[in-house]
Design a protein around this motif. Structure first.
Motif, PDB file in Angstrom:
ATOM      1  N   PHE A   7     -14.880  17.145   1.906  1.00  0.00           N
ATOM      2  CA  PHE A   7     -13.549  17.459   1.376  1.00  0.00           C
ATOM      3  C   PHE A   7     -12.740  16.174   1.425  1.00  0.00           C
TER       4      PHE A   7
ATOM      5  N   SER B   4     -14.257  16.428   6.376  1.00  0.00           N
ATOM      6  CA  SER B   4     -13.249  15.561   5.771  1.00  0.00           C
ATOM      7  C   SER B   4     -13.368  14.186   6.395  1.00  0.00           C
TER       8      SER B   4
ATOM      9  N   THR C 180      -8.714   9.965  -8.189  1.00  0.00           N
ATOM     10  CA  THR C 180      -7.429  10.058  -7.490  1.00  0.00           C
ATOM     11  C   THR C 180      -6.399   9.065  -7.991  1.00  0.00           C
TER      12      THR C 180
ATOM     13  N   ASP D 150     -12.383  17.494  10.723  1.00  0.00           N
ATOM     14  CA  ASP D 150     -11.525  16.522  10.067  1.00  0.00           C
ATOM     15  C   ASP D 150     -11.722  15.159  10.724  1.00  0.00           C
TER      16      ASP D 150
ATOM     17  N   THR E 292      -4.355  21.792   3.381  1.00  0.00           N
ATOM     18  CA  THR E 292      -5.339  22.811   2.994  1.00  0.00           C
ATOM     19  C   THR E 292      -6.174  23.234   4.194  1.00  0.00           C
TER      20      THR E 292
ATOM     21  N   VAL F  78     -12.864  17.295  -4.178  1.00  0.00           N
ATOM     22  CA  VAL F  78     -11.922  16.176  -4.131  1.00  0.00           C
ATOM     23  C   VAL F  78     -10.549  16.689  -4.540  1.00  0.00           C
ATOM     24  N   ILE F  79      -9.542  16.387  -3.711  1.00  0.00           N
ATOM     25  CA  ILE F  79      -8.181  16.811  -3.988  1.00  0.00           C
ATOM     26  C   ILE F  79      -7.306  15.586  -4.219  1.00  0.00           C
TER      27      ILE F  79
ATOM     28  N   GLY G  14      -9.837  13.216  -0.170  1.00  0.00           N
ATOM     29  CA  GLY G  14      -8.564  13.013  -0.846  1.00  0.00           C
ATOM     30  C   GLY G  14      -7.812  11.895  -0.173  1.00  0.00           C
TER      31      GLY G  14
ATOM     32  N   LYS H 176      -4.915  17.367   1.564  1.00  0.00           N
ATOM     33  CA  LYS H 176      -6.168  17.676   2.251  1.00  0.00           C
ATOM     34  C   LYS H 176      -5.920  18.330   3.614  1.00  0.00           C
ATOM     35  N   SER H 177      -5.116  17.693   4.449  1.00  0.00           N
ATOM     36  CA  SER H 177      -4.864  18.234   5.791  1.00  0.00           C
ATOM     37  C   SER H 177      -4.120  19.562   5.725  1.00  0.00           C
TER      38      SER H 177
END
Length: 296
Positions: A32, A183, A288, A152, A43, A199-200, A34, A40-41
């Motif tokens: 995950f 992540s 991104t 994470d 989410t 990918v965010i 970004g 990201k965090s």
């Protein structure tokens, strides 16, 4: 299984996460990714019940995190390895968690051994290095024998041996049917570990699929005895060509197309392969945007 559907989070007029949807299947390690500030965090915090969503749902094994009767027995979470109490020993930390989870106390010693911290079991966490705290956080996440892991930045502070160990642990966990969300800002390690990517960017999902599928569009890497003539031949054949390190070329074409063009021009090749060695880094910045800066 993890299911995120139309998840959004707004803070006043600022939208941190905007209509995010993805699934993570059992038996996979999903990266995950970004840049900082991409959502990201936020989410991950919504997924693990720490931040309430403005709209949408995030479920783990079919339930919201808060609805799980004993969450740690279903999903192991490590969002901040530095959050452990510095005055407790590593063993005390896991013994306390084992009592909360309702697992035998011997499980604490088993997990300390599994993550290589048996010798440091009686040392206070405040004296641990960052890499040791990461190992302790992973031990805590595994303590309840969960089917799902959400981690994470677990490789932060780890030396190469530790990173290699963690990679093997996560891949083994997934091979036994486990579900992993990882992540990380270490793109090379992500590429070596995961089989899927989400990918965010800017609060939205900008890519979602298998690692192979997402990197397939990164072209072909080729090197020849005469790089200048090889490049001219490929450009003349109508292919977009970009120089890379050590005299190589990245070509927007398949390996077969590149090989045929080189053969037709009488060029001798010394390397020809899919351009996935640095593909994830290239893909990340393409998705991104150039303004986003990735922290080291």
């Amino acid at each position: 299984m993890i299911t995120v559907e139309n998840l959004s989070k707004r803070y006043g007029s600022h939208t941190a996460v905007n209509d995010v949807s993805f699934t993570v299947e059992p038996g996979s390690v999903t990266g995950f990714l970004g840049p900082n500030g991409a959502g990201k965090s936020t989410t991950l915090r919504m997924l693990t019940g720490l931040t309430p969503p403005t709209s949408g749902t995030a479920t783990i094994a079919g339930r919201r995190y808060a609805e799980l009767p004993n969450p740690g027995r279903v999903v192991g979470v490590m969002l901040d390895a530095a959050a452990q109490h510095p005055g407790r020993t590593g063993r005390e930390t896991l013994l306390l968690n084992s009592g909360l989870l309702g697992v035998p106390a011997k499980r604490a010693d088993e997990m300390l051994e599994a993550v290589g911290l048996t010798a440091a079991a009686k040392k206070r966490v405040g004296q641990y290095s960052l890499g040791m705290r990461q190992r302790l956080g992973i031990a805590a996440a595994l303590l309840g024998d969960p089917a799902i892991l959400i981690l994470d930045e677990p490789a932060n502070g780890m030396d190469p041996e530790g990173i290699r160990w963690m990679r093997g642990l996560l891949q083994d966990f997934a091979s036994r049917g486990g579900t992993v969300v990882l992540s990380s800002h270490l793109l090379g390690e992500v590429q070596a570990t995961v089989d899927r990517l989400v990918v965010i960017g800017g609060g939205r999902i900008v890519a979602n699929g298998s690692l192979g599928e997402l990197l397939a569009g990164q072209g072909t890497l080729v090197r020849g005895l005469d790089p200048v003539a090889l490049r001219a031949a490929l450009v003349a054949a109508g292919y977009a060509v970009e120089p890379v390190a050590d005299g190589g070329l990245r070509v927007e074409a398949t390996a077969e197309e590149v090989g045929r063009a080189a053969y037709a021009a009488g060029q001798i090749l010394i390397e020809l392969r899919d351009s996935d060695g640095a593909g994830l880094e290239d893909l990340f910045f393409q998705l991104t945007g150039p303004a986003d800066q990735l922290a080291a």
